[in-house]
Scaffold this motif. Structure first.
Motif, PDB file in Angstrom:
ATOM      1  N   VAL A   1      39.100  83.047  87.121  1.00 21.67           N
ATOM      2  CA  VAL A   1      37.989  83.703  87.789  1.00 21.67           C
ATOM      3  C   VAL A   1      36.754  83.462  86.927  1.00 21.67           C
ATOM      4  CG1 VAL A   1      37.014  85.916  88.488  1.00 21.67           C
ATOM      5  CG2 VAL A   1      39.432  85.475  88.829  1.00 21.67           C
ATOM      6  N   PHE A   2      35.707  82.936  87.527  1.00 20.34           N
ATOM      7  CA  PHE A   2      34.479  82.687  86.785  1.00 20.34           C
ATOM      8  C   PHE A   2      33.807  84.004  86.461  1.00 20.34           C
ATOM      9  CE2 PHE A   2      35.143  78.740  89.086  1.00 20.34           C
ATOM     10  CZ  PHE A   2      34.993  77.818  88.067  1.00 20.34           C
ATOM     11  N   GLN A   3      33.378  84.146  85.218  1.00 20.87           N
ATOM     12  CA  GLN A   3      32.703  85.365  84.795  1.00 20.87           C
ATOM     13  C   GLN A   3      31.297  85.026  84.333  1.00 20.87           C
ATOM     14  OE1 GLN A   3      34.943  87.527  81.917  1.00 20.87           O
ATOM     15  NE2 GLN A   3      36.853  87.174  82.984  1.00 20.87           N
ATOM     16  N   ILE A   4      30.374  85.893  84.651  1.00 24.35           N
ATOM     17  CA  ILE A   4      28.986  85.733  84.240  1.00 24.35           C
ATOM     18  C   ILE A   4      28.589  87.015  83.540  1.00 24.35           C
ATOM     19  CG2 ILE A   4      26.630  85.367  85.049  1.00 24.35           C
ATOM     20  CD1 ILE A   4      27.935  83.985  87.527  1.00 24.35           C
ATOM     21  N   VAL A   5      28.000  86.908  82.368  1.00 23.21           N
ATOM     22  CA  VAL A   5      27.586  88.079  81.611  1.00 23.21           C
ATOM     23  C   VAL A   5      26.068  88.164  81.647  1.00 23.21           C
ATOM     24  CG1 VAL A   5      27.611  89.216  79.369  1.00 23.21           C
ATOM     25  CG2 VAL A   5      29.609  87.910  80.123  1.00 23.21           C
ATOM     26  N   PHE A   6      25.558  89.312  82.062  1.00 22.11           N
ATOM     27  CA  PHE A   6      24.123  89.564  82.130  1.00 22.11           C
ATOM     28  C   PHE A   6      23.735  90.517  81.003  1.00 22.11           C
ATOM     29  CE2 PHE A   6      25.358  88.617  86.491  1.00 22.11           C
ATOM     30  CZ  PHE A   6      24.415  87.671  86.847  1.00 22.11           C
TER      31      PHE A   6
ATOM     32  N   HIS B   1      31.924  88.744  88.266  1.00 25.70           N
ATOM     33  CA  HIS B   1      32.804  87.639  88.634  1.00 25.70           C
ATOM     34  C   HIS B   1      32.175  86.890  89.797  1.00 25.70           C
ATOM     35  CE1 HIS B   1      36.070  89.232  86.174  1.00 25.70           C
ATOM     36  NE2 HIS B   1      35.707  90.422  86.613  1.00 25.70           N
ATOM     37  N   LEU B   2      32.253  85.567  89.753  1.00 26.45           N
ATOM     38  CA  LEU B   2      31.824  84.744  90.873  1.00 26.45           C
ATOM     39  C   LEU B   2      33.055  84.490  91.723  1.00 26.45           C
ATOM     40  CD1 LEU B   2      29.590  83.176  92.289  1.00 26.45           C
ATOM     41  CD2 LEU B   2      30.208  81.195  90.885  1.00 26.45           C
ATOM     42  N   LEU B   3      33.070  85.074  92.910  1.00 27.06           N
ATOM     43  CA  LEU B   3      34.231  85.012  93.800  1.00 27.06           C
ATOM     44  C   LEU B   3      33.885  84.246  95.063  1.00 27.06           C
ATOM     45  CD1 LEU B   3      35.236  88.753  93.393  1.00 27.06           C
ATOM     46  CD2 LEU B   3      36.274  86.790  92.257  1.00 27.06           C
ATOM     47  N   THR B   4      34.904  83.794  95.768  1.00 32.23           N
ATOM     48  CA  THR B   4      34.692  83.066  97.018  1.00 32.23           C
ATOM     49  C   THR B   4      35.389  83.780  98.165  1.00 32.23           C
ATOM     50  OG1 THR B   4      36.639  81.672  96.731  1.00 32.23           O
ATOM     51  CG2 THR B   4      34.560  80.836  95.849  1.00 32.23           C
TER      52      THR B   4
ATOM     53  N   ASN C   1      30.453  89.910  91.903  1.00 33.68           N
ATOM     54  CA  ASN C   1      31.031  91.236  92.048  1.00 33.68           C
ATOM     55  C   ASN C   1      31.389  91.753  90.665  1.00 33.68           C
ATOM     56  OD1 ASN C   1      33.492  93.089  92.310  1.00 33.68           O
ATOM     57  ND2 ASN C   1      32.718  93.025  94.400  1.00 33.68           N
ATOM     58  N   GLY C   2      31.108  93.015  90.412  1.00 32.71           N
ATOM     59  CA  GLY C   2      31.356  93.623  89.108  1.00 32.71           C
ATOM     60  C   GLY C   2      32.675  94.351  88.999  1.00 32.71           C
ATOM     61  N   ALA C   3      33.627  94.100  89.904  1.00 40.95           N
ATOM     62  CA  ALA C   3      34.926  94.783  89.845  1.00 40.95           C
ATOM     63  C   ALA C   3      35.621  94.470  88.527  1.00 40.95           C
ATOM     64  CB  ALA C   3      35.802  94.351  91.024  1.00 40.95           C
TER      65      ALA C   3
END
Length: 177
Positions: free
Chosen positions: A130-135, A145-148, A116-118
Protein backbone atom coordinates in the motif's frame (compact mmCIF):
# COMPACT_ATOMS: atom_id res chain seq x y z
CA UNK A 1 -3.33 4.27 -21.10
CA UNK A 2 -2.12 3.13 -24.47
CA UNK A 3 -2.89 5.23 -27.56
CA UNK A 4 -5.02 2.38 -28.93
CA UNK A 5 -7.20 2.27 -25.81
CA UNK A 6 -7.48 6.07 -25.80
CA UNK A 7 -8.62 6.09 -29.45
CA UNK A 8 -11.05 3.23 -28.87
CA UNK A 9 -12.70 4.95 -25.90
CA UNK A 10 -12.98 8.22 -27.84
CA UNK A 11 -14.60 6.30 -30.70
CA UNK A 12 -17.13 4.81 -28.27
CA UNK A 13 -17.89 8.29 -26.88
CA UNK A 14 -18.58 9.42 -30.44
CA UNK A 15 -20.94 6.45 -30.93
CA UNK A 16 -22.72 7.28 -27.68
CA UNK A 17 -23.25 10.87 -28.84
CA UNK A 18 -24.35 9.83 -32.34
CA UNK A 19 -26.70 6.97 -31.47
CA UNK A 20 -27.74 7.24 -27.82
CA UNK A 21 -27.34 10.69 -26.26
CA UNK A 22 -26.33 13.75 -28.31
CA UNK A 23 -25.54 15.67 -25.12
CA UNK A 24 -23.18 13.06 -23.65
CA UNK A 25 -19.94 14.56 -22.36
CA UNK A 26 -17.17 12.49 -20.82
CA UNK A 27 -16.12 15.48 -18.73
CA UNK A 28 -19.61 15.82 -17.24
CA UNK A 29 -19.89 12.05 -16.82
CA UNK A 30 -16.54 11.97 -14.98
CA UNK A 31 -17.66 14.74 -12.60
CA UNK A 32 -20.81 12.79 -11.81
CA UNK A 33 -18.89 9.52 -11.44
CA UNK A 34 -16.50 11.14 -8.94
CA UNK A 35 -19.45 12.41 -6.89
CA UNK A 36 -21.14 9.00 -7.01
CA UNK A 37 -17.90 7.25 -6.04
CA UNK A 38 -17.41 9.56 -3.06
CA UNK A 39 -21.00 9.13 -1.83
CA UNK A 40 -21.11 5.36 -2.34
CA UNK A 41 -17.68 4.73 -0.80
CA UNK A 42 -18.63 6.74 2.31
CA UNK A 43 -21.93 4.87 2.66
CA UNK A 44 -20.06 1.56 2.31
CA UNK A 45 -17.61 2.53 5.03
CA UNK A 46 -20.50 3.52 7.31
CA UNK A 47 -22.38 0.28 6.54
CA UNK A 48 -25.41 2.24 5.31
CA UNK A 49 -26.13 -0.21 2.52
CA UNK A 50 -29.88 0.43 2.51
CA UNK A 51 -29.17 3.94 1.16
CA UNK A 52 -27.42 2.46 -1.89
CA UNK A 53 -30.48 0.80 -3.42
CA UNK A 54 -31.08 3.57 -5.99
CA UNK A 55 -27.39 3.84 -6.92
CA UNK A 56 -26.11 0.25 -7.03
CA UNK A 57 -27.54 -2.80 -8.83
CA UNK A 58 -29.32 -5.37 -6.66
CA UNK A 59 -26.74 -8.06 -7.51
CA UNK A 60 -23.80 -5.89 -6.44
CA UNK A 61 -25.63 -4.76 -3.32
CA UNK A 62 -26.19 -8.37 -2.23
CA UNK A 63 -22.48 -9.17 -2.63
CA UNK A 64 -21.52 -6.00 -0.76
CA UNK A 65 -23.76 -6.90 2.18
CA UNK A 66 -21.87 -10.15 2.60
CA UNK A 67 -18.39 -8.64 2.18
CA UNK A 68 -18.88 -5.51 4.33
CA UNK A 69 -20.00 -7.55 7.33
CA UNK A 70 -16.69 -9.47 7.28
CA UNK A 71 -14.33 -6.48 6.95
CA UNK A 72 -12.15 -5.29 9.80
CA UNK A 73 -12.81 -1.68 10.82
CA UNK A 74 -9.54 -0.43 9.33
CA UNK A 75 -10.42 -1.82 5.90
CA UNK A 76 -13.97 -0.51 6.13
CA UNK A 77 -12.65 2.97 7.03
CA UNK A 78 -10.28 2.83 4.05
CA UNK A 79 -13.21 2.47 1.64
CA UNK A 80 -14.32 6.08 2.22
CA UNK A 81 -13.14 8.60 -0.37
CA UNK A 82 -13.71 12.29 0.16
CA UNK A 83 -14.22 13.98 -3.20
CA UNK A 84 -11.31 16.34 -2.47
CA UNK A 85 -9.06 13.33 -1.76
CA UNK A 86 -9.53 11.84 -5.25
CA UNK A 87 -6.13 12.35 -6.81
CA UNK A 88 -6.69 10.88 -10.28
CA UNK A 89 -9.58 9.50 -12.31
CA UNK A 90 -9.56 7.75 -15.66
CA UNK A 91 -11.86 5.67 -17.80
CA UNK A 92 -10.98 1.99 -17.88
CA UNK A 93 -13.25 0.43 -20.46
CA UNK A 94 -16.31 1.49 -22.42
CA UNK A 95 -18.79 -1.04 -23.77
CA UNK A 96 -21.93 -0.73 -25.86
CA UNK A 97 -24.10 -3.81 -26.08
CA UNK A 98 -27.58 -5.13 -26.79
CA UNK A 99 -29.23 -8.01 -24.97
CA UNK A 100 -31.39 -10.70 -26.63
CA UNK A 101 -34.52 -8.56 -26.24
CA UNK A 102 -32.96 -5.58 -28.07
CA UNK A 103 -32.36 -3.56 -24.92
CA UNK A 104 -29.40 -1.17 -25.39
CA UNK A 105 -26.81 -0.62 -22.67
CA UNK A 106 -23.70 1.50 -22.25
CA UNK A 107 -21.21 0.65 -19.56
CA UNK A 108 -18.20 2.74 -18.48
CA UNK A 109 -15.56 1.51 -16.03
CA UNK A 110 -14.01 4.33 -13.99
CA UNK A 111 -10.75 3.97 -12.07
CA UNK A 112 -10.12 6.19 -9.05
CA UNK A 113 -6.96 6.86 -7.02
CA UNK A 114 -7.64 8.48 -3.66
CA UNK A 115 -5.92 9.37 -0.41
CA UNK A 116 -7.25 7.92 2.83
CA UNK A 117 -5.96 8.23 6.39
CA UNK A 118 -7.32 4.90 7.67
CA UNK A 119 -5.06 2.98 10.01
CA UNK A 120 -4.02 0.24 7.59
CA UNK A 121 -1.05 -2.03 8.12
CA UNK A 122 1.94 -1.50 5.83
CA UNK A 123 1.12 -4.79 4.14
CA UNK A 124 -2.48 -5.69 3.39
CA UNK A 125 -3.65 -9.25 2.68
CA UNK A 126 -2.38 -10.61 -0.61
CA UNK A 127 1.10 -9.19 -0.02
CA UNK A 128 0.37 -6.05 -2.04
CA UNK A 129 2.20 -2.93 -0.97
CA UNK A 130 0.00 0.00 0.00
CA UNK A 131 1.51 3.32 -1.01
CA UNK A 132 1.92 5.69 1.91
CA UNK A 133 2.35 9.44 1.79
CA UNK A 134 3.46 11.41 4.83
CA UNK A 135 2.38 15.05 5.15
CA UNK A 136 3.86 17.59 7.56
CA UNK A 137 7.08 17.71 9.54
CA UNK A 138 8.38 15.39 12.26
CA UNK A 139 5.99 16.84 14.89
CA UNK A 140 2.81 16.85 12.79
CA UNK A 141 3.16 13.75 10.64
CA UNK A 142 -0.01 12.62 8.94
CA UNK A 143 0.16 9.31 7.09
CA UNK A 144 -2.19 8.73 4.16
CA UNK A 145 -2.54 5.75 1.88
CA UNK A 146 -2.95 6.03 -1.87
CA UNK A 147 -5.69 3.53 -2.68
CA UNK A 148 -7.47 2.51 -5.86
CA UNK A 149 -11.06 1.65 -6.68
CA UNK A 150 -12.89 0.62 -9.85
CA UNK A 151 -16.57 1.38 -10.30
CA UNK A 152 -18.52 0.38 -13.40
CA UNK A 153 -21.48 2.57 -14.38
CA UNK A 154 -24.22 1.24 -16.63
CA UNK A 155 -27.15 2.93 -18.27
CA UNK A 156 -29.96 1.56 -20.37
CA UNK A 157 -30.62 3.57 -23.54
CA UNK A 158 -33.75 1.78 -24.72
CA UNK A 159 -36.68 4.06 -25.57
CA UNK A 160 -38.61 4.89 -22.37
CA UNK A 161 -35.88 3.76 -19.96
CA UNK A 162 -34.93 5.95 -17.00
CA UNK A 163 -31.91 8.15 -17.79
CA UNK A 164 -30.03 7.02 -14.67
CA UNK A 165 -26.60 5.46 -14.41
CA UNK A 166 -26.36 2.47 -12.06
CA UNK A 167 -23.19 1.09 -10.51
CA UNK A 168 -22.85 -2.53 -11.62
CA UNK A 169 -19.38 -3.31 -10.27
CA UNK A 170 -17.45 -2.10 -7.22
CA UNK A 171 -13.85 -3.09 -6.63
CA UNK A 172 -11.56 -1.85 -3.89
CA UNK A 173 -8.51 -4.08 -4.48
CA UNK A 174 -7.01 -5.62 -1.35
CA UNK A 175 -9.72 -4.04 0.81
CA UNK A 176 -13.02 -5.42 -0.40
CA UNK A 177 -12.18 -8.96 -1.47
Amino acid sequence: TSPFVWLRTRFYYLLIRLYFDQEFSIEEFTRGAKQAFSVVSKLLSQRKLDLLEELVSAEVLQVLKEKISLLPDSHRDALAADIDAIMYTTEGDVRIYYDDDGIKFVSILMCFWYLNGANLPDEVPGEAKVFQIVFGDENTKEKKHLLTANYEFQREFTEGAKPDWTITRIEHPKLLE
